[in-house]
Design a protein around this motif. Structure first.
Motif, PDB file in Angstrom:
ATOM      1  N   GLU A  74       0.134   8.775   7.038  1.00  0.00           N
ATOM      2  CA  GLU A  74      -0.943   9.250   7.480  1.00  0.00           C
ATOM      3  C   GLU A  74      -1.174   9.919   8.872  1.00  0.00           C
ATOM      4  OE1 GLU A  74      -3.874  11.591   6.743  1.00  0.00           O
ATOM      5  OE2 GLU A  74      -3.713   9.970   5.352  1.00  0.00           O
ATOM      6  N   LEU A  75      -0.451   9.652   9.708  1.00  0.00           N
ATOM      7  CA  LEU A  75      -0.382  10.471  10.421  1.00  0.00           C
ATOM      8  C   LEU A  75       0.553  11.006  11.048  1.00  0.00           C
ATOM      9  CD1 LEU A  75      -1.177   7.284  13.137  1.00  0.00           C
ATOM     10  CD2 LEU A  75      -2.541   8.662  12.546  1.00  0.00           C
ATOM     11  N   ALA A  76       2.300  10.742   9.987  1.00  0.00           N
ATOM     12  CA  ALA A  76       3.097  11.644  10.606  1.00  0.00           C
ATOM     13  C   ALA A  76       2.627  13.178  10.008  1.00  0.00           C
ATOM     14  CB  ALA A  76       3.778  11.123   9.417  1.00  0.00           C
ATOM     15  N   ALA A  77       1.638  12.584   8.560  1.00  0.00           N
ATOM     16  CA  ALA A  77       1.251  14.119   7.700  1.00  0.00           C
ATOM     17  C   ALA A  77       0.671  14.689   9.100  1.00  0.00           C
ATOM     18  CB  ALA A  77       0.710  13.248   6.689  1.00  0.00           C
ATOM     19  N   SER A  78      -0.387  13.939   9.354  1.00  0.00           N
ATOM     20  CA  SER A  78      -1.396  14.932  10.634  1.00  0.00           C
ATOM     21  C   SER A  78      -0.614  15.603  11.101  1.00  0.00           C
ATOM     22  CB  SER A  78      -1.515  14.116  10.669  1.00  0.00           C
ATOM     23  OG  SER A  78      -2.981  13.834   9.729  1.00  0.00           O
ATOM     24  N   ALA A  79       0.090  14.850  12.247  1.00  0.00           N
ATOM     25  CA  ALA A  79       1.169  15.913  12.948  1.00  0.00           C
ATOM     26  C   ALA A  79       2.023  16.569  12.227  1.00  0.00           C
ATOM     27  CB  ALA A  79       2.282  14.776  13.583  1.00  0.00           C
ATOM     28  N   ALA A  80       2.343  16.742  11.169  1.00  0.00           N
ATOM     29  CA  ALA A  80       2.843  17.745  10.648  1.00  0.00           C
ATOM     30  C   ALA A  80       2.372  19.283  10.202  1.00  0.00           C
ATOM     31  CB  ALA A  80       4.213  17.378   9.302  1.00  0.00           C
ATOM     32  N   LEU A  81       1.487  18.420   9.830  1.00  0.00           N
ATOM     33  CA  LEU A  81       0.180  19.280   9.451  1.00  0.00           C
ATOM     34  C   LEU A  81      -0.514  20.253  10.614  1.00  0.00           C
ATOM     35  CD1 LEU A  81      -2.080  18.144   6.937  1.00  0.00           C
ATOM     36  CD2 LEU A  81      -0.243  20.637   6.316  1.00  0.00           C
ATOM     37  N   ALA A  82      -0.251  19.349  11.780  1.00  0.00           N
ATOM     38  CA  ALA A  82      -1.082  20.722  13.392  1.00  0.00           C
ATOM     39  C   ALA A  82       0.037  20.958  13.692  1.00  0.00           C
ATOM     40  CB  ALA A  82      -0.990  19.563  14.026  1.00  0.00           C
ATOM     41  N   ALA A  83       1.224  20.484  13.627  1.00  0.00           N
ATOM     42  CA  ALA A  83       2.580  21.323  14.477  1.00  0.00           C
ATOM     43  C   ALA A  83       2.687  22.557  13.822  1.00  0.00           C
ATOM     44  CB  ALA A  83       3.897  20.719  14.027  1.00  0.00           C
ATOM     45  N   LEU A  84       3.086  22.753  12.246  1.00  0.00           N
ATOM     46  CA  LEU A  84       2.940  24.073  11.111  1.00  0.00           C
ATOM     47  C   LEU A  84       1.034  25.085  11.744  1.00  0.00           C
ATOM     48  CD1 LEU A  84       3.364  22.609   7.986  1.00  0.00           C
ATOM     49  CD2 LEU A  84       5.320  24.263   9.151  1.00  0.00           C
TER      50      LEU A  84
END
Length: 112
Positions: A96-106
């Motif tokens: 969940e944290l990795a997905a949130s970080a990836a979305l934020a980076a996008l």
């Protein structure tokens, strides 16, 4: 399968049919082209019915631990009530944290 084969576990008679079908599902998962889509679907539906009738407890947990495809199916069937009930919490949280970080980076505009 993992360390124990679901057909060789010591299980109550009420789980014998589920263990046999779980073993079949595991074999189909390892060699996916051995069965047609209809045959695979029929096995999955039978496993679903047997899982729905299975009594929760240590014996079912042991069977699910030995049969990852059946465990995943069980977890999907239980998702509305228990979420990812068989997934380790730390792994789920990290995903969940990795997905949130990836979305934020996008969402962050790149300078350049």
């Amino acid at each position: 399968m993992t360390s124990a084969d679901p057909t060789t576990l010591r299980l109550p008679a009420s789980l014998h049919a589920l263990a046999a079908m779980a073993g079949l599902l595991e074999r189909l998962e390892r060699t996916p082209r051995q069965a047609s889509a209809d045959q695979y679907r029929a096995v999955v539906q039978q496993v679903q019915q047997l899982l729905a009738a299975a009594e929760p407890g240590a014996a079912l947990d042991a069977l699910l631990q030995a049969a990852p495809a059946t465990a995943e199916l069980y977890e999907n069937l239980q998702y509305t009530h228990a979420g990812l009930c068989r997934s380790p919490l730390e792994a789920a949280l990290n995903a969940e944290l990795a997905a949130s970080a990836a979305l934020a980076a996008l969402r962050t505009p790149k300078a350049g």
